[in-house]
Design an enzyme around this catalytic site. Sequence first.
Site, mmCIF file in Angstrom:
data_model
loop_
_atom_site.group_PDB
_atom_site.id
_atom_site.type_symbol
_atom_site.label_atom_id
_atom_site.label_comp_id
_atom_site.label_asym_id
_atom_site.label_seq_id
_atom_site.Cartn_x
_atom_site.Cartn_y
_atom_site.Cartn_z
ATOM 1 N N ASP A 223 -20.430 -18.289 42.553
ATOM 2 C CA ASP A 223 -19.959 -18.685 41.218
ATOM 3 C C ASP A 223 -18.467 -19.200 41.440
ATOM 4 O O ASP A 223 -18.258 -19.631 39.984
ATOM 5 C CB ASP A 223 -20.558 -18.323 39.733
ATOM 6 C CG ASP A 223 -21.725 -17.818 39.758
ATOM 7 O OD1 ASP A 223 -22.525 -18.923 39.512
ATOM 8 O OD2 ASP A 223 -21.943 -16.848 39.351
ATOM 9 N N ASP A 251 -11.317 -13.163 51.097
ATOM 10 C CA ASP A 251 -9.820 -12.713 51.795
ATOM 11 C C ASP A 251 -8.655 -14.038 52.268
ATOM 12 O O ASP A 251 -7.749 -14.656 52.577
ATOM 13 C CB ASP A 251 -9.988 -12.080 53.607
ATOM 14 C CG ASP A 251 -9.932 -10.544 52.819
ATOM 15 O OD1 ASP A 251 -9.532 -10.857 51.884
ATOM 16 O OD2 ASP A 251 -10.773 -10.236 53.358
HETATM 17 N N1 LIG Z 1 -22.994 -16.921 48.262
HETATM 18 C C1 LIG Z 1 -21.317 -17.593 48.290
HETATM 19 N N2 LIG Z 1 -22.080 -18.644 48.297
HETATM 20 C C2 LIG Z 1 -21.176 -19.460 48.384
HETATM 21 N N3 LIG Z 1 -19.534 -19.194 48.075
HETATM 22 C C3 LIG Z 1 -19.000 -17.705 48.169
HETATM 23 C C4 LIG Z 1 -20.451 -16.508 48.032
HETATM 24 N N4 LIG Z 1 -19.593 -15.744 47.925
HETATM 25 C C5 LIG Z 1 -18.323 -16.190 47.854
HETATM 26 N N5 LIG Z 1 -17.846 -17.323 48.075
HETATM 27 C C6 LIG Z 1 -16.832 -17.380 47.919
HETATM 28 O O1 LIG Z 1 -15.913 -17.114 48.856
HETATM 29 C C7 LIG Z 1 -14.958 -16.360 47.427
HETATM 30 C C8 LIG Z 1 -14.710 -14.995 47.457
HETATM 31 O O2 LIG Z 1 -15.829 -14.589 47.109
HETATM 32 P P1 LIG Z 1 -15.938 -13.467 46.100
HETATM 33 O O3 LIG Z 1 -15.925 -13.664 45.138
HETATM 34 O O4 LIG Z 1 -17.056 -12.462 46.632
HETATM 35 O O5 LIG Z 1 -14.589 -12.341 46.663
HETATM 36 P P2 LIG Z 1 -14.083 -10.950 46.898
HETATM 37 O O6 LIG Z 1 -15.470 -9.903 46.243
HETATM 38 O O7 LIG Z 1 -12.893 -10.561 46.566
HETATM 39 O O8 LIG Z 1 -14.740 -10.367 48.751
HETATM 40 P P3 LIG Z 1 -14.309 -9.805 49.878
HETATM 41 O O9 LIG Z 1 -15.734 -8.878 49.783
HETATM 42 O O10 LIG Z 1 -14.155 -10.674 50.979
HETATM 43 O O11 LIG Z 1 -13.053 -8.333 49.182
HETATM 44 C C9 LIG Z 1 -15.576 -17.776 45.816
HETATM 45 O O12 LIG Z 1 -15.058 -17.416 44.873
HETATM 46 C C10 LIG Z 1 -16.657 -18.096 46.413
HETATM 47 O O13 LIG Z 1 -15.162 -19.577 47.254
HETATM 48 MG MG LIG Z 2 -12.018 -9.316 47.655
#
Ligand SMILES: Nc1ncnc2c1ncn2[C@@H]1O[C@H](COP(=O)(O)OP(=O)(O)OP(=O)(O)O)[C@@H](O)[C@H]1O
Ligand SMILES: [Mg+2]
Length: 309
Positions: A223, A251
């Site tokens: 999202d 990241d």
């Molecule tokens: N399934 C997905 N489909 C499309 N975009 C995604 C998806 N998962 C992550 N993203 C993209 O990557 C960004 C960061 O993802 P997320 O919110 O999962 O970060 P995080 O949990 O901090 O990840 P990390 O595990 O690298 O620390 C999202 O805002 C989106 O733009």
């Molecule tokens: Mg993270």
Amino acid sequence: MIYTVTLNPALDRTLHVESLVPGQSTRIRSEARYAGGKGIDVSRALREMGSDNVALGLVGGFDGKELEGRLLLSGVACRFTHIANETRTNIIIQDASNGAETALLARGPEVQPAELMDFLDALERSPDMDFLVVSGSLPPGLTPEVYSRMMAIGNERGAKVVLDTAGAALRQSIRARPAVIKPNRSELAELAGRPLPDVKAISEYTRGLLDLVSIVLASLGPDGIVMVTKSEVVHARPPKVPVKSTVGAGDCAVAGFVHGMALGESNLDALRRAVAAGTAATLNAGTGLCRCADIDELLPQVTFEEVGR
Ligand SMILES: Nc1ncnc2c1ncn2[C@@H]1O[C@H](COP(=O)(O)OP(=O)(O)OP(=O)(O)O)[C@@H](O)[C@H]1O
Ligand SMILES: [Mg+2]
């Protein structure tokens, strides 16, 4: 200059096997080794986008040397502080028979107080600090207070400080006023101490953080990101993509935002870059990060919606 910090980096080894059966010996078909850790991922993603940066942090032993060598080989400049204990190695086993991925994650080396002092001295002496990106967790022996010290150094040096961490480290260091934080959904709920089920709840809660932080980037996986500042609350969404692996997406999103800010873009354009880079990372299998060509293709497909107050 952009500096990233990884206090508990890892040498990551991905082993490909035909089939993993507990209790049985298995031949390794192929193996890949690379420098891992959240700040290091940000550095590698920034390098891919064309932003010069220097990776800082703590490394030790032969594995620390290998990590530095591999990072330099990938074009990332680094100036690590050397510690006595050995840098950790994570082992990721990819099983071809069922596609399962099993990660064995090491705790990391114990860090001595004098080594931490050396690191903080090096940070204080890093020239031309425009951005300081602090990502990831702490190695054994260090307390979350270290994050507040880093925030203070960055702020004293006039850098824009970007913080991507969780739990106690996030809670404590917010008070040291980083410019930007990028919690994901669960990290933000943990900080709030209650579930934040929707964008409205997220924006209401994060607005309360704006006395301490200028920009909150709440990342929501598929999202996208809700960006909350004093003047705007915007939800940026990526297009639907064929996701291979979400490892490193957060990241890459941090790197995208920092790259945009370093280019002098508006918050909104930097947000667009953050979403495109995060989503670009999901197009690559395993621990592959984002690619420039994918980011460029995704940038115009990011949509914005103003979130009502
Ligand atoms: N399934 C997905 N489909 C499309 N975009 C995604 C998806 N998962 C992550 N993203 C993209 O990557 C960004 C960061 O993802 P997320 O919110 O999962 O970060 P995080 O949990 O901090 O990840 P990390 O595990 O690298 O620390 C999202 O805002 C989106 O733009
Ligand atoms: Mg993270």
